[in-house]
Write an enzyme that holds these catalytic residues in place. Structure first.
Site, mmCIF file in Angstrom:
data_model
loop_
_atom_site.group_PDB
_atom_site.id
_atom_site.type_symbol
_atom_site.label_atom_id
_atom_site.label_comp_id
_atom_site.label_asym_id
_atom_site.label_seq_id
_atom_site.Cartn_x
_atom_site.Cartn_y
_atom_site.Cartn_z
ATOM 1 C CG ASP A 87 -29.016 -19.665 47.902
ATOM 2 O OD1 ASP A 87 -28.902 -18.493 48.287
ATOM 3 O OD2 ASP A 87 -29.926 -20.414 48.271
ATOM 4 C CG HIS A 118 -30.903 -20.793 53.417
ATOM 5 N ND1 HIS A 118 -29.783 -20.180 52.915
ATOM 6 C CD2 HIS A 118 -31.776 -20.913 52.376
ATOM 7 C CE1 HIS A 118 -29.966 -19.927 51.625
ATOM 8 N NE2 HIS A 118 -31.166 -20.352 51.271
ATOM 9 C CB CYS A 164 -31.361 -14.788 50.782
ATOM 10 S SG CYS A 164 -32.377 -13.802 49.664
HETATM 11 P P1 HMG Z 1 -36.561 -3.487 39.364
HETATM 12 O O1 HMG Z 1 -35.586 -2.435 39.810
HETATM 13 O O2 HMG Z 1 -37.958 -3.417 39.854
HETATM 14 O O3 HMG Z 1 -36.549 -3.666 37.766
HETATM 15 O O4 HMG Z 1 -35.941 -4.891 39.766
HETATM 16 P P2 HMG Z 1 -37.002 -2.755 36.597
HETATM 17 O O5 HMG Z 1 -37.710 -3.642 35.622
HETATM 18 O O6 HMG Z 1 -37.699 -1.513 37.091
HETATM 19 O O7 HMG Z 1 -35.592 -2.323 35.954
HETATM 20 C C1 HMG Z 1 -34.662 -1.488 36.648
HETATM 21 C C2 HMG Z 1 -33.286 -1.665 36.030
HETATM 22 O O8 HMG Z 1 -32.817 -3.016 36.201
HETATM 23 C C3 HMG Z 1 -33.243 -1.390 34.538
HETATM 24 O O9 HMG Z 1 -31.941 -0.871 34.240
HETATM 25 C C4 HMG Z 1 -33.369 -2.767 33.952
HETATM 26 O O10 HMG Z 1 -32.830 -2.866 32.644
HETATM 27 C C5 HMG Z 1 -32.547 -3.599 34.914
HETATM 28 P P3 HMG Z 1 -31.645 0.709 34.123
HETATM 29 O O11 HMG Z 1 -32.574 1.163 33.009
HETATM 30 O O12 HMG Z 1 -32.008 1.295 35.453
HETATM 31 O O13 HMG Z 1 -30.184 0.751 33.824
HETATM 32 N N1 HMG Z 1 -32.969 -5.010 34.928
HETATM 33 C C6 HMG Z 1 -32.122 -6.047 34.757
HETATM 34 N N2 HMG Z 1 -30.798 -6.108 34.546
HETATM 35 C C7 HMG Z 1 -30.261 -7.348 34.408
HETATM 36 N N3 HMG Z 1 -30.982 -8.490 34.482
HETATM 37 C C8 HMG Z 1 -32.308 -8.458 34.695
HETATM 38 C C9 HMG Z 1 -32.923 -7.194 34.843
HETATM 39 N N4 HMG Z 1 -34.197 -6.807 35.059
HETATM 40 C C10 HMG Z 1 -34.206 -5.485 35.112
HETATM 41 N N5 HMG Z 1 -32.997 -9.580 34.765
HETATM 42 C C11 HMG Z 1 -35.631 -7.261 39.531
HETATM 43 C C12 HMG Z 1 -36.636 -6.108 39.535
HETATM 44 C C13 HMG Z 1 -36.438 -8.547 39.564
HETATM 45 C C14 HMG Z 1 -34.821 -7.190 38.263
HETATM 46 C C15 HMG Z 1 -34.720 -7.110 40.761
HETATM 47 O O14 HMG Z 1 -35.519 -6.985 41.900
HETATM 48 C C16 HMG Z 1 -33.789 -8.281 40.917
HETATM 49 O O15 HMG Z 1 -32.879 -8.482 40.113
HETATM 50 N N6 HMG Z 1 -33.976 -9.082 41.995
HETATM 51 C C17 HMG Z 1 -33.187 -10.281 42.186
HETATM 52 C C18 HMG Z 1 -32.937 -10.501 43.629
HETATM 53 C C19 HMG Z 1 -32.180 -11.780 43.803
HETATM 54 O O16 HMG Z 1 -31.463 -12.243 42.928
HETATM 55 N N7 HMG Z 1 -32.316 -12.370 45.008
HETATM 56 C C20 HMG Z 1 -31.632 -13.579 45.342
HETATM 57 C C21 HMG Z 1 -32.178 -14.780 44.649
HETATM 58 S S1 HMG Z 1 -33.648 -15.449 45.411
HETATM 59 C C22 HMG Z 1 -33.060 -16.444 46.691
HETATM 60 O O17 HMG Z 1 -31.904 -16.403 47.010
HETATM 61 C C23 HMG Z 1 -33.992 -17.429 47.339
HETATM 62 C C24 HMG Z 1 -33.751 -18.862 46.900
HETATM 63 O O18 HMG Z 1 -32.433 -19.269 47.170
HETATM 64 C C25 HMG Z 1 -34.724 -19.809 47.615
HETATM 65 C C26 HMG Z 1 -34.753 -19.603 49.136
HETATM 66 O O19 HMG Z 1 -33.714 -19.703 49.791
HETATM 67 O O20 HMG Z 1 -35.850 -19.340 49.609
HETATM 68 C C27 HMG Z 1 -33.985 -19.011 45.389
HETATM 69 MG MG MG Z 2 -31.725 -19.973 49.102
#
Ligand code: HMG
Ligand code: MG
Length: 301
Positions: A17, A210, A241
């Site tokens: 994070d 946070h 985030c």
């Molecule tokens: P999308 O663009 O809708 O995915 O993203 P898609 O299924 O349409 O795929 C698009 C492309 O992404 C494709 O590649 C996939 O292969 C690739 P392309 O054909 O274009 O080359 N792809 C991936 N690559 C690597 N790993 C994967 C993956 N999935 C698809 N897993 C997706 C949807 C969920 C993947 C995207 O929105 C994403 O990665 N989001 C993550 C955001 C994130 O990490 N946010 C921070 C964490 S959450 C947080 O911080 C909160 C927390 O701390 C708690 C709090 O504080 O509240 C936990």
């Molecule tokens: Mg967080």
């Protein structure tokens, strides 16, 4: 007033994070060194990275390399975030033993963070959960925006409880309730927790604050009073985030340890070792710690 827990498990989220929100993409070897230092502190859980899209969060693109290189200390869990089946494939390939899925209590945040609705996200997690179960992988569940959303503002405690219960029913062993943008205050925290506790025992809950408005420690105190004994925090107060503009870092691990130590609550974590890891990552990032306790300890040394 209820009794405080005798011990608390700290879930260190700095390497995930924290570093996911730094402008600098920290080199792999520095991440590994940071995690290895944290592993020597007595922490039982250290979130090591995220198998998310590198287009969405480039800071986590080397999670497979980091996971392969860290010294996996016996008795320490190194969960990684997994948003979908693609991420689960990477987790299996890397040989991880614990993952975390992440949902939200806000429809707009869900869309901005993982590009799908709240219901769709739960549907995506179902096959992930099944694969995890088949492979003996533990799954933690996050709910974001439990005390406010950067897009929708106020979030109803009932919405938090609904998402938390869905994740718990799906098989997540622990639900971490995230105040993603740090807008929560103590009374709201208590109301939200009491709503969630109607369906989930506090033994299966964690809090994740946070510290944007400096309320995190006060909110954690309320969570302890509500029987919650797992606290997420980030060394040095790293964090934020990328999809929650303006959100500042997680509450600092050093600050949480100082408070718990002063209350006689055991954590098994050595604050001096955490502060040393914080100095190391601060030098790498080129900025000072956000932890008040770390600053005070450094001034005394
Ligand atoms: P999308 O663009 O809708 O995915 O993203 P898609 O299924 O349409 O795929 C698009 C492309 O992404 C494709 O590649 C996939 O292969 C690739 P392309 O054909 O274009 O080359 N792809 C991936 N690559 C690597 N790993 C994967 C993956 N999935 C698809 N897993 C997706 C949807 C969920 C993947 C995207 O929105 C994403 O990665 N989001 C993550 C955001 C994130 O990490 N946010 C921070 C964490 S959450 C947080 O911080 C909160 C927390 O701390 C708690 C709090 O504080 O509240 C936990
Ligand atoms: Mg967080």
């Amino acid at each position: 007033m209820s009794a405080y827990p005798k011990s608390v498990r700290i879930v260190e989220v700095g390497p995930r994070d924290g570093l996911q929100n730094e402008l600098m993409v920290v080199p792999t070897d520095k991440k590994v060194q940071f995690i290895d230092m944290l592993s020597e502190s007595g922490l039982q859980t250290i979130e090591a990275g995220a198998f998310v899209s590198p287009k969405w969060v480039p800071q986590m693109a080397d999670t497979d390399k980091v996971y392969a290189a860290i010294n996996k200390k016996a008795g320490v869990s190194y969960p990684v975030l997994v948003p979908n089946e693609r991420g689960m494939e990477s987790a299996l390939k890397a040989g991880v033993k614990e993952i975390a899925v992440f949902a939200a209590a806000s429809e707009t945040f869900s869309k901005k963070n993982i590009n799908c609705s709240m219901d769709e996200s739960l549907d995506r997690f179902r096959p992930v959960m099944e694969t995890a179960k088949r492979n003996g992988i533990k799954v933690r569940g996050y709910v974001s925006c439990v005390l406010g959303c950067p897009y929708e503002g106020e979030i109803k405690p009932e919405a938090v409880a609904k998402t938390a219960t869905a994740l718990h029913d799906m098989g997540c062993y622990e639900i971490s309730l995230g105040d993603t943008i740090g807008t929560g205050t103590p009374v709201k925290t208590r109301t939200m927790l009491q709503e969630v506790k109607k369906d989930i025992s506090p033994a299966a809950l964690a809090v994740h604050f946070h510290d944007t408005y400096g309320q995190a420690l006060a909110n954690i105190l309320v969570a302890l009073e509500e029987g919650i004994a797992v606290v997420d925090s980030a060394t040095s107060g790293l964090g934020g985030c990328p999809y929650a503009q303006g959100a500042s870092g997680n509450v600092a691990t050093e600050d949480v340890l100082y408070m718990l130590g002063g209350m006689g609550i055991a954590t098994g974590v050595d604050i001096a070792k955490i502060a040393a890891a914080g100095r190391f990552i601060g030098e790498t990032l080129g900025h000072a710690t956000s932890s008040k306790a770390a600053k005070a300890l450094a001034a005394k040394a």
